[in-house]
Design an enzyme around this catalytic site. Structure first.
Site, PDB file in Angstrom:
ATOM      1  CE1 TYR A 108      -1.085   7.505  -6.438  1.00  0.00           C
ATOM      2  CE2 TYR A 108      -3.080   8.027  -7.677  1.00  0.00           C
ATOM      3  CZ  TYR A 108      -2.440   7.299  -6.691  1.00  0.00           C
ATOM      4  OH  TYR A 108      -3.127   6.360  -5.981  1.00  0.00           O
ATOM      5  CB  ALA A 127       2.105   4.799  -2.969  1.00  0.00           C
ATOM      6  CG  ASP A 178     -11.866  17.198 -10.913  1.00  0.00           C
ATOM      7  OD1 ASP A 178     -11.035  16.307 -10.645  1.00  0.00           O
ATOM      8  OD2 ASP A 178     -12.288  18.023 -10.078  1.00  0.00           O
ATOM      9  CG  PHE A 224      -1.853  -1.086   1.349  1.00  0.00           C
ATOM     10  CD1 PHE A 224      -3.088  -1.008   0.740  1.00  0.00           C
ATOM     11  CD2 PHE A 224      -1.521  -2.253   2.026  1.00  0.00           C
ATOM     12  CE1 PHE A 224      -3.979  -2.057   0.793  1.00  0.00           C
ATOM     13  CE2 PHE A 224      -2.406  -3.317   2.093  1.00  0.00           C
ATOM     14  CZ  PHE A 224      -3.636  -3.213   1.476  1.00  0.00           C
TER      15      PHE A 224
END
Ligand SMILES: NC(=O)c1ccc[n+]([C@@H]2O[C@H](COP(=O)([O-])OP(=O)(O)OC[C@H]3O[C@@H](n4cnc5c(N)ncnc54)[C@H](O)[C@@H]3O)[C@@H](O)[C@H]2O)c1
Length: 329
Positions: A141, A75, A283, A73
């Site tokens: 990311y 990161a 978005d 997990f």
């Protein structure tokens, strides 16, 4: 099973560690506490303070015991920061994962579960999003997570390290028994921000964009309860006896930003102060998961499908822990 959980002091990792312990498994949490909290490491788990950027320390931690599964997990996970500091994200997320994956292959770990993300799918696209849909990360990311997925393909082909890449949408909620909750600093997720606005712990909420082509003009997102996520992780380990898998993971129901506000108002009985703001670039209007793969292959079904039920567990933890895991940072 004996499981090594990297990032187990963070939001999702701590809940999965708790679910593993509740299921009678043995858990060691590996974390550098950069964004996580020592108090979030569930009781009954052992803790090792290691930065995965330190290859030697990572190798020593992985080599110290025999693991039935490693769950990764840890990161950096702020999309917005990754747009300002792309090399930090690309370097750190891939390098830390490489250190871990290489150590796993060296020490004959055969099963690894990896926290991937919906951020692999950038831009506007038909919803819901299936795991076979084209990859087009909208941020460094997302790209860093994709590079790690590709690394895992080679770790399987060459070393037989079988992996489950779980691409989650928006993790939310808290342990229904109140042992754990969500305490990101800074907090960027809509449900905890809305709850804090309702509790008077922040001035008010900005709703970015009122003219999206959705039922009330605000963005639609897929919120998956963190305990449903935990269940999916444990089921995914069971798939890794003979192959690697990649699943999109969401509850499949989209809720608008406005519906989140209405839910928090309903569940808390308090008004949420909010105001309109300009759309944020990048978005997408709608992000909803098609989780058909994980449902069909593992029998997974989200138990928390109603937004109010997800909000209620998050609200209860926040009311009981107004400073999260400690005093304000
Ligand atoms: N929260 C979400 O909605 C969401 C959605 C999709 C994917 N994810 C992914 O799930 C994972 C967990 O997310 P989260 O919300 O729990 O984040 P989090 O920040 O709460 O947890 C991350 C944990 O990893 C630890 N960590 C970070 N870098 C480390 C390093 N170099 N060495 C050791 N430990 C390190 C942090 O201290 C923290 O405890 C992340 O990989 C994230 O990208 C989260």
């Amino acid at each position: 099973m004996k499981c090594l959980v990297t990032g187990g002091a963070g939001f999702v990792g701590s809940h999965v560690a708790q679910a593993l312990l509740d299921g009678g498994h043995e858990v060691v949490v590996l974390d550098d506490l950069s964004t996580g909290h020592r108090a979030a490491v569930p009781q009954g788990a052992r803790f090792v303070h290691v930065d995965l950027a330190d290859a030697a320390a990572t190798d020593a931690a992985v080599g110290a015991e025999r693991w039935d599964a490693v769950l990764h997990f840890a990161a950096l996970s702020l999309v917005g920061v990754s747009m300002r500091e792309p090399f930090l994200y690309l370097r750190r997320n891939t390098m830390t994962a490489l250190n871990l994956i290489e150590a796993c292959t060296k020490h004959k770990v055969t099963k690894l579960v990896f926290s991937s993300t919906a951020a692999l799918f950038g831009g506007d696209r038909p919803d819901p999003i299936a795991s076979g849909d084209p990859i087009d990360p909208g941020s460094p990311y997302g790209e860093s997570k994709y590079l790690i997925e590709r690394t895992l393909v080679w770790a399987d082909r060459i070393f037989g390290l079988q992996s489950a890449c779980l691409r989650y949408f928006n993790a939310a909620g808290a342990d229904p028994k109140g042992r754990l909750g969500e305490d990101h600093r800074p907090e960027t997720h809509l449900i905890p921000l809305t709850i804090d606005a309702a509790l008077g712990r922040r001035p008010g909420l900005k709703l970015f964009g009122s003219d999206y082509p959705t039922r009330d003009g605000t963005c639609v997102r897929d919120y998956i309860h963190v305990m449903d996520l935990a269940d999916a992780h444990i089921r995914a380990i069971g798939e890794l006896d003979s192959r690697s898998v990649t699943y999109n993971l969401g509850n499949g129901l989209g809720f608008t930003n406005m519906e989140v506000i209405q839910s928090v108002e309903r569940v808390s009985g308090r008004r949420v102060p909010w105001e309109w703001a300009e759309r944020r670039p990048g978005d997408p209007a709608v992000l909803v998961a098609d989780s058909a793969g994980v449902r069909a292959e593992t029998g997974w079904m989200p138990r928390y499908q109603q937004l109010d039920d997800i909000v209620e567990t998050a609200l209860r933890w926040r009311e009981a822990h107004p400073h999260g895991y400690g005093e304000p940072a």
